[in-house]
Design a protein around this motif. Structure first.
Motif, mmCIF file in Angstrom:
data_model
loop_
_atom_site.group_PDB
_atom_site.id
_atom_site.type_symbol
_atom_site.label_atom_id
_atom_site.label_comp_id
_atom_site.label_asym_id
_atom_site.label_seq_id
_atom_site.Cartn_x
_atom_site.Cartn_y
_atom_site.Cartn_z
ATOM 1 N N GLY A 1 52.122 0.461 0.464
ATOM 2 C CA GLY A 1 51.347 -0.493 1.099
ATOM 3 C C GLY A 1 51.300 -1.812 0.870
ATOM 4 O O GLY A 1 50.619 -2.475 1.293
ATOM 5 N N ALA A 2 51.801 -2.177 -0.389
ATOM 6 C CA ALA A 2 51.772 -3.590 -0.779
ATOM 7 C C ALA A 2 52.560 -4.506 0.113
ATOM 8 O O ALA A 2 52.334 -5.821 -0.223
ATOM 9 C CB ALA A 2 51.886 -3.795 -2.317
ATOM 10 N N GLY A 3 53.584 -4.131 0.755
ATOM 11 C CA GLY A 3 54.432 -4.823 1.420
ATOM 12 C C GLY A 3 55.760 -5.171 0.921
ATOM 13 O O GLY A 3 56.407 -6.026 1.467
ATOM 14 N N LYS A 4 56.002 -4.291 0.120
ATOM 15 C CA LYS A 4 57.288 -4.553 -0.727
ATOM 16 C C LYS A 4 58.479 -4.202 0.259
ATOM 17 O O LYS A 4 59.383 -5.070 0.163
ATOM 18 C CB LYS A 4 57.622 -3.164 -1.753
ATOM 19 C CG LYS A 4 56.482 -3.190 -2.644
ATOM 20 C CD LYS A 4 56.784 -2.213 -3.869
ATOM 21 C CE LYS A 4 57.070 -0.637 -3.188
ATOM 22 N NZ LYS A 4 55.997 -0.230 -2.670
ATOM 23 N N SER A 5 58.485 -3.497 1.369
ATOM 24 C CA SER A 5 59.580 -3.130 1.961
ATOM 25 C C SER A 5 59.938 -4.349 2.851
ATOM 26 O O SER A 5 61.075 -4.817 3.101
ATOM 27 C CB SER A 5 59.397 -1.959 2.985
ATOM 28 O OG SER A 5 59.125 -0.773 2.204
ATOM 29 N N THR A 6 58.848 -4.908 3.583
ATOM 30 C CA THR A 6 59.137 -6.046 4.666
ATOM 31 C C THR A 6 59.508 -7.068 3.766
ATOM 32 O O THR A 6 60.574 -7.857 4.176
ATOM 33 C CB THR A 6 57.646 -6.062 5.194
ATOM 34 O OG1 THR A 6 57.081 -4.886 5.599
ATOM 35 C CG2 THR A 6 57.803 -7.249 6.325
ATOM 36 N N VAL A 7 58.762 -7.574 2.805
ATOM 37 C CA VAL A 7 59.081 -8.773 1.970
ATOM 38 C C VAL A 7 60.576 -8.800 1.456
ATOM 39 O O VAL A 7 61.257 -9.538 1.391
ATOM 40 C CB VAL A 7 57.936 -8.619 0.731
ATOM 41 C CG1 VAL A 7 58.580 -9.718 -0.394
ATOM 42 C CG2 VAL A 7 56.770 -9.227 1.325
ATOM 43 N N SER A 8 60.833 -7.348 0.872
ATOM 44 C CA SER A 8 62.157 -7.242 0.105
ATOM 45 C C SER A 8 63.426 -7.415 1.283
ATOM 46 O O SER A 8 64.408 -7.912 0.994
ATOM 47 C CB SER A 8 62.292 -5.942 -0.619
ATOM 48 O OG SER A 8 61.191 -5.617 -1.425
ATOM 49 N N LYS A 9 62.902 -6.633 2.509
ATOM 50 C CA LYS A 9 64.055 -6.836 3.516
ATOM 51 C C LYS A 9 64.286 -8.403 3.898
ATOM 52 O O LYS A 9 65.399 -8.711 4.227
ATOM 53 C CB LYS A 9 63.548 -6.198 4.732
ATOM 54 C CG LYS A 9 64.152 -4.772 4.984
ATOM 55 C CD LYS A 9 63.649 -4.172 6.270
ATOM 56 C CE LYS A 9 62.983 -2.990 6.072
ATOM 57 N NZ LYS A 9 62.241 -2.295 6.995
ATOM 58 N N MET A 10 63.408 -8.890 4.148
ATOM 59 C CA MET A 10 63.472 -10.588 4.442
ATOM 60 C C MET A 10 64.026 -11.159 3.253
ATOM 61 O O MET A 10 64.682 -12.278 3.549
ATOM 62 C CB MET A 10 61.597 -11.127 4.839
ATOM 63 C CG MET A 10 61.294 -10.793 6.122
ATOM 64 S SD MET A 10 59.792 -11.296 6.451
ATOM 65 C CE MET A 10 60.156 -13.205 6.611
ATOM 66 N N LEU A 11 63.611 -10.951 2.168
ATOM 67 C CA LEU A 11 64.289 -11.655 1.011
ATOM 68 C C LEU A 11 65.694 -11.445 1.065
ATOM 69 O O LEU A 11 66.534 -12.209 0.848
ATOM 70 C CB LEU A 11 63.669 -11.169 -0.184
ATOM 71 C CG LEU A 11 63.721 -12.133 -1.468
ATOM 72 C CD1 LEU A 11 62.978 -13.382 -1.091
ATOM 73 C CD2 LEU A 11 62.863 -11.365 -2.859
ATOM 74 N N ALA A 12 66.126 -10.188 1.445
ATOM 75 C CA ALA A 12 67.628 -9.643 0.978
ATOM 76 C C ALA A 12 68.411 -10.360 2.206
ATOM 77 O O ALA A 12 69.724 -10.974 2.036
ATOM 78 C CB ALA A 12 67.687 -8.196 1.177
ATOM 79 N N GLN A 13 67.603 -10.522 3.789
ATOM 80 C CA GLN A 13 68.123 -10.961 4.719
ATOM 81 C C GLN A 13 68.474 -12.664 4.400
ATOM 82 O O GLN A 13 69.579 -13.203 4.770
ATOM 83 C CB GLN A 13 67.278 -10.878 6.013
ATOM 84 C CG GLN A 13 68.152 -10.976 7.342
ATOM 85 C CD GLN A 13 67.094 -10.258 8.233
ATOM 86 O OE1 GLN A 13 66.088 -10.571 8.170
ATOM 87 N NE2 GLN A 13 67.641 -9.657 9.298
ATOM 88 N N LEU A 14 67.346 -13.255 3.905
ATOM 89 C CA LEU A 14 67.606 -14.935 3.778
ATOM 90 C C LEU A 14 68.818 -15.045 2.688
ATOM 91 O O LEU A 14 69.322 -16.066 2.692
ATOM 92 C CB LEU A 14 66.335 -15.363 3.231
ATOM 93 C CG LEU A 14 65.159 -15.309 4.089
ATOM 94 C CD1 LEU A 14 63.553 -15.587 3.499
ATOM 95 C CD2 LEU A 14 65.583 -16.587 5.250
ATOM 96 N N LEU A 15 68.880 -14.172 1.621
ATOM 97 C CA LEU A 15 69.772 -14.535 0.546
ATOM 98 C C LEU A 15 71.348 -13.662 0.828
ATOM 99 O O LEU A 15 72.179 -13.763 0.075
ATOM 100 C CB LEU A 15 69.331 -14.035 -0.637
ATOM 101 C CG LEU A 15 68.067 -14.458 -1.495
ATOM 102 C CD1 LEU A 15 67.542 -13.624 -2.348
ATOM 103 C CD2 LEU A 15 68.329 -15.847 -1.767
#
Ligand code: DC
Length: 223
Positions: free
Chosen positions: A14-28
């Motif tokens: 619930g710390a937000g890892k999935s949403t953040v990691s997905k966005m980071l991967a998409q941006l890069l």
């Protein structure tokens, strides 16, 4: 040849890892690896096959018979167990709790290690989980540890489950989260911990975009 950096994102549920990691991967334009999905897939098979977590023989047979694959379909990570698409079936609290329980078993962790390392062997990956920076990718280029208060994490998890159409009770979600935290932090092998070498980000009072922005600036990439 390396495709890019290895970036790890660890932290509690619930710390937000999935949403953040997905966005980071998409941006890069990197691969996104959700290692929790692998543990959830094993838990799903446990449940279906009625395997007792303390029956080592049955467990090792189950793991040998099991083939897990991850496929990216239209930007969504799909999880397959022996050819069956289990993506939606593994996203509930029952499987989450069981995944946490079985993830303490050495045989389970060992059997998933090579799958994870294989996905990241050429770099260009954002890998999220509990032991990405400590065990799976100890030489990662950037390691993040994402935290948030228990009530904010429980609220996020509750909203996420409601959005998926689950009929859940907030207090129950919070209780499950606390149990899962304790199991993940107290297990002997690869326990969840904020470790030396990780940049700790407390997302309690931050939006997802703010967290991603912070990570991108630390990595040295601007959106
Ligand atoms: O991230 P998640 O909630 O989908 O993970 C489910 C469980 O799987 C988690 O409670 C503990 C386990 N897990 C693990 O032990 N190591 C990982 N790298 C990822 C998940």
């Amino acid at each position: 040849m390396k495709r890019g950096l290895i970036i790890t994102v660890d932290g509690p549920a619930g710390a937000g890892k999935s949403t953040v990691s997905k966005m980071l991967a998409q941006l890069l334009s990197y691969i996104y690896l959700d290692t929790g999905a692998l543990y959830r897939a094993v838990a799903y098979k446990f449940l279906i096959d009625n395997t007792a977590p303390d029956d080592e023989k049955a467990l090792s047979e189950l793991l040998m018979r099991m083939s897990i694959s991850l496929k990216n379909k239209h930007g969504t990570l799909n999880v397959f167990v022996n050819g069956e698409n289990v993506t939606d079936k593994i996203r509930n609290e029952k499987i989450g709790l069981l995944a946490s329980r079985i993830s303490a078993i050495a045989l389970v962790r060992a059997s998933l290690l090579s799958i994870q390392r294989n996905v990241g062997k050429r770099g260009g990956i954002v890998a999220e989980g509990r032991d990405m920076g400590t065990v799976v990718f100890p030489d990662a280029d950037y390691k993040f540890y994402l935290e948030a208060s228990v009530d904010v994490r429980a609220r996020r998890r509750y909203n996420e489950l409601c959005m998926r159409g689950s009929n859940v009770d907030y207090d129950e979600v919070e209780r499950d989260l606390i149990v899962r935290d304790r199991q993940d932090r107290e297990r002997e092998i690869a326990p969840l911990k904020a470790f030396d070498g990780a940049t700790i980000i407390d997302s309690t009072h931050m939006t997802i975009s703010e967290v991603v922005e912070k990570m991108m600036s630390l990595i040295g990439v601007r959106k």
